[in-house]
Scaffold this motif. Sequence first.
Motif, mmCIF file in Angstrom:
data_model
loop_
_atom_site.group_PDB
_atom_site.id
_atom_site.type_symbol
_atom_site.label_atom_id
_atom_site.label_comp_id
_atom_site.label_asym_id
_atom_site.label_seq_id
_atom_site.Cartn_x
_atom_site.Cartn_y
_atom_site.Cartn_z
ATOM 1 N N TRP A 13 0.836 -1.193 0.000
ATOM 2 C CA TRP A 13 0.000 0.000 0.000
ATOM 3 C C TRP A 13 0.875 1.247 0.000
ATOM 4 O O TRP A 13 2.061 1.198 0.281
ATOM 5 C CB TRP A 13 -0.941 -0.001 1.205
ATOM 6 N N GLU A 14 0.258 2.370 -0.338
ATOM 7 C CA GLU A 14 0.942 3.659 -0.323
ATOM 8 C C GLU A 14 1.146 4.079 1.132
ATOM 9 O O GLU A 14 0.207 4.043 1.926
ATOM 10 C CB GLU A 14 0.110 4.726 -1.042
ATOM 11 N N PRO A 15 2.349 4.502 1.489
ATOM 12 C CA PRO A 15 2.567 4.955 2.869
ATOM 13 C C PRO A 15 1.789 6.236 3.151
ATOM 14 O O PRO A 15 1.508 7.011 2.245
ATOM 15 C CB PRO A 15 4.073 5.204 2.942
ATOM 16 N N SER A 16 1.472 6.422 4.406
ATOM 17 C CA SER A 16 0.775 7.632 4.837
ATOM 18 C C SER A 16 1.681 8.839 4.648
ATOM 19 O O SER A 16 2.899 8.757 4.820
ATOM 20 C CB SER A 16 0.378 7.512 6.303
ATOM 21 N N TYR A 24 1.553 0.514 10.671
ATOM 22 C CA TYR A 24 0.289 0.118 10.052
ATOM 23 C C TYR A 24 -0.199 -1.206 10.644
ATOM 24 O O TYR A 24 0.593 -2.082 10.961
ATOM 25 C CB TYR A 24 0.477 -0.070 8.540
ATOM 26 N N SER A 46 6.764 -0.993 7.682
ATOM 27 C CA SER A 46 6.870 -1.006 6.220
ATOM 28 C C SER A 46 5.480 -0.971 5.595
ATOM 29 O O SER A 46 4.536 -1.545 6.146
ATOM 30 C CB SER A 46 7.599 -2.279 5.789
ATOM 31 N N PRO A 47 5.318 -0.335 4.426
ATOM 32 C CA PRO A 47 4.019 -0.333 3.749
ATOM 33 C C PRO A 47 3.809 -1.606 2.918
ATOM 34 O O PRO A 47 3.356 -1.567 1.782
ATOM 35 C CB PRO A 47 4.072 0.925 2.893
ATOM 36 N N ILE A 64 -6.139 -1.566 5.548
ATOM 37 C CA ILE A 64 -5.000 -1.099 6.329
ATOM 38 C C ILE A 64 -5.433 0.086 7.186
ATOM 39 O O ILE A 64 -6.224 0.928 6.741
ATOM 40 C CB ILE A 64 -3.850 -0.649 5.394
ATOM 41 N N ALA A 66 -3.552 3.131 9.540
ATOM 42 C CA ALA A 66 -2.317 3.777 9.988
ATOM 43 C C ALA A 66 -2.457 4.119 11.469
ATOM 44 O O ALA A 66 -3.536 4.470 11.937
ATOM 45 C CB ALA A 66 -2.046 5.036 9.175
ATOM 46 N N SER A 77 -8.500 1.817 5.234
ATOM 47 C CA SER A 77 -8.320 2.080 3.809
ATOM 48 C C SER A 77 -9.447 1.426 3.012
ATOM 49 O O SER A 77 -10.284 0.693 3.570
ATOM 50 C CB SER A 77 -6.984 1.490 3.345
#
Length: 85
Positions: A13-16, A24, A46-47, A64, A66, A77
């Motif tokens: 996934w895309e990191p925050s 996460y 890690s994402p 997910i 955060a 998400s």
Amino acid sequence: MAIAVPGGINLIWEPSETDDVAGYIVLRGDAGSATLTPLFEDPVTSPAYRDDKVTSGARYVYAIVAVDRAGNRSAESNRVEETAQ
């Protein structure tokens, strides 16, 4: 993104973009279920995560969350689904 691989499902996934994200939490449920539960208590940094506790042929849904340094959690998400190999 969920990608089935032999013996597991890889999640990426895309990191925050928030500066104080500590990690996460991955949520999982059976496909068609509205309820997802955390796969672990302590956030991963890690994402990406490999779920290797899957049953071949079973379909799972993931989301997910955060977590910031204060322990606050984001909304979940968008959900993704994948069938384990």
